[in-house]
Write an enzyme that holds these catalytic residues in place. Structure first.
Site, mmCIF file in Angstrom:
data_model
loop_
_atom_site.group_PDB
_atom_site.id
_atom_site.type_symbol
_atom_site.label_atom_id
_atom_site.label_comp_id
_atom_site.label_asym_id
_atom_site.label_seq_id
_atom_site.Cartn_x
_atom_site.Cartn_y
_atom_site.Cartn_z
ATOM 1 N N ASP A 49 56.475 36.314 43.951
ATOM 2 C CA ASP A 49 57.909 36.030 43.924
ATOM 3 C C ASP A 49 58.335 35.857 42.474
ATOM 4 O OD1 ASP A 49 60.438 34.497 43.908
ATOM 5 O OD2 ASP A 49 60.137 34.400 46.069
ATOM 6 N N ILE A 50 59.407 36.540 42.112
ATOM 7 C CA ILE A 50 59.876 36.539 40.724
ATOM 8 C C ILE A 50 60.261 35.132 40.273
ATOM 9 C CG2 ILE A 50 62.349 37.023 41.078
ATOM 10 C CD1 ILE A 50 61.916 39.388 39.056
ATOM 11 N N GLN A 62 68.167 32.435 53.643
ATOM 12 C CA GLN A 62 67.669 33.808 53.431
ATOM 13 C C GLN A 62 68.624 34.551 52.490
ATOM 14 O OE1 GLN A 62 67.100 36.160 57.019
ATOM 15 N NE2 GLN A 62 66.033 37.792 55.914
ATOM 16 N N HIS A 89 60.380 38.314 55.306
ATOM 17 C CA HIS A 89 59.277 37.980 54.393
ATOM 18 C C HIS A 89 58.874 36.531 54.593
ATOM 19 C CE1 HIS A 89 63.070 37.112 52.342
ATOM 20 N NE2 HIS A 89 62.430 36.122 51.738
ATOM 21 N N HIS A 137 57.168 33.270 52.645
ATOM 22 C CA HIS A 137 56.827 32.680 51.347
ATOM 23 C C HIS A 137 55.511 31.912 51.485
ATOM 24 C CE1 HIS A 137 60.951 32.810 49.436
ATOM 25 N NE2 HIS A 137 61.298 32.944 50.698
HETATM 26 P P1 AMP Z 1 64.735 34.205 50.596
HETATM 27 O O1 AMP Z 1 65.740 33.335 49.881
HETATM 28 O O2 AMP Z 1 63.890 33.499 51.578
HETATM 29 O O3 AMP Z 1 65.414 35.441 51.175
HETATM 30 O O4 AMP Z 1 63.730 34.680 49.487
HETATM 31 C C1 AMP Z 1 63.967 35.753 48.642
HETATM 32 C C2 AMP Z 1 63.010 35.616 47.498
HETATM 33 O O5 AMP Z 1 62.903 36.874 46.850
HETATM 34 C C3 AMP Z 1 63.448 34.606 46.415
HETATM 35 O O6 AMP Z 1 62.487 33.567 46.314
HETATM 36 C C4 AMP Z 1 63.516 35.464 45.144
HETATM 37 O O7 AMP Z 1 63.026 34.798 44.009
HETATM 38 C C5 AMP Z 1 62.662 36.665 45.505
HETATM 39 N N1 AMP Z 1 63.002 37.890 44.801
HETATM 40 C C6 AMP Z 1 64.222 38.440 44.657
HETATM 41 N N2 AMP Z 1 64.143 39.584 43.959
HETATM 42 C C7 AMP Z 1 62.823 39.768 43.684
HETATM 43 C C8 AMP Z 1 62.089 40.771 42.976
HETATM 44 N N3 AMP Z 1 62.682 41.837 42.418
HETATM 45 N N4 AMP Z 1 60.742 40.630 42.878
HETATM 46 C C9 AMP Z 1 60.131 39.556 43.427
HETATM 47 N N5 AMP Z 1 60.765 38.594 44.099
HETATM 48 C C10 AMP Z 1 62.094 38.692 44.209
#
Ligand code: AMP
Ligand code: ZN
Length: 131
Positions: A28-29, A91, A97, A99
């Protein structure tokens, strides 16, 4: 196309932790804690309500592998396994996905649930949600 589909198609770079025919795991970024990983199906499903059962099980199997690796490699004391379903639940990417967030005593992450037990009659609630 959603951002995770673009990652799966290699149109956007990512740090791949695991990949097979059906499942991808990436760092996760945002790194809520060191090693924070996302596990997702390669096919686009929005959430737990629409994901195919077999694919869901494959995602969860990979989640377990990732958890074991995190424990061993990072020596974390615990792990949060978390899925947000729907905007109201937090979300932000509408591609299913999970975590995996490694946890340590000194980290400052807080998931806090209020005690609402005085507001609800558990038997009534059970009647509503019992399968
Ligand atoms: P959610 O809020 O549960 O939908 O989680 C989405 C997650 O995706 C967040 O924790 C972001 O930091 C992560 N995210 C968004 N864009 C990217 C990306 N390009 N690469 C890796 N993680 C990402
Ligand atoms: Zn997608």
């Amino acid at each position: 196309m959603c951002i995770f589909c673009k990652i799966i198609n290699n149109e956007i770079p990512s740090k791949k932790v695991y990949e097979d025919e059906d499942v991808l795991a990436i760092l996760d970024i945002s790194q809520a804690n060191k090693g924070h990983t996302l596990v997702m199906p390669k096919k686009h499903y929005e959430n737990i309500l629409d994901i195919d059962n077999n694919i869901y099980l494959k995602v969860m199997e990979v989640a377990k592998k990732v958890a074991l690796k995190q424990k061993q490699a990072l020596n974390c004391e615990g792990i949060n396994l978390l899925n947000n379903c729907g905007e109201v639940a937090g979300q932000s990417v509408m591609h299913f996905h999970v975590h995996l967030i490694p946890r340590n005593k000194e980290d400052e992450i807080k998931f806090q649930f209020k005690d609402n037990s005085n507001k609800f009659d558990l038997d009534e609630v059970l009647k509503m949600v019992k399968l």
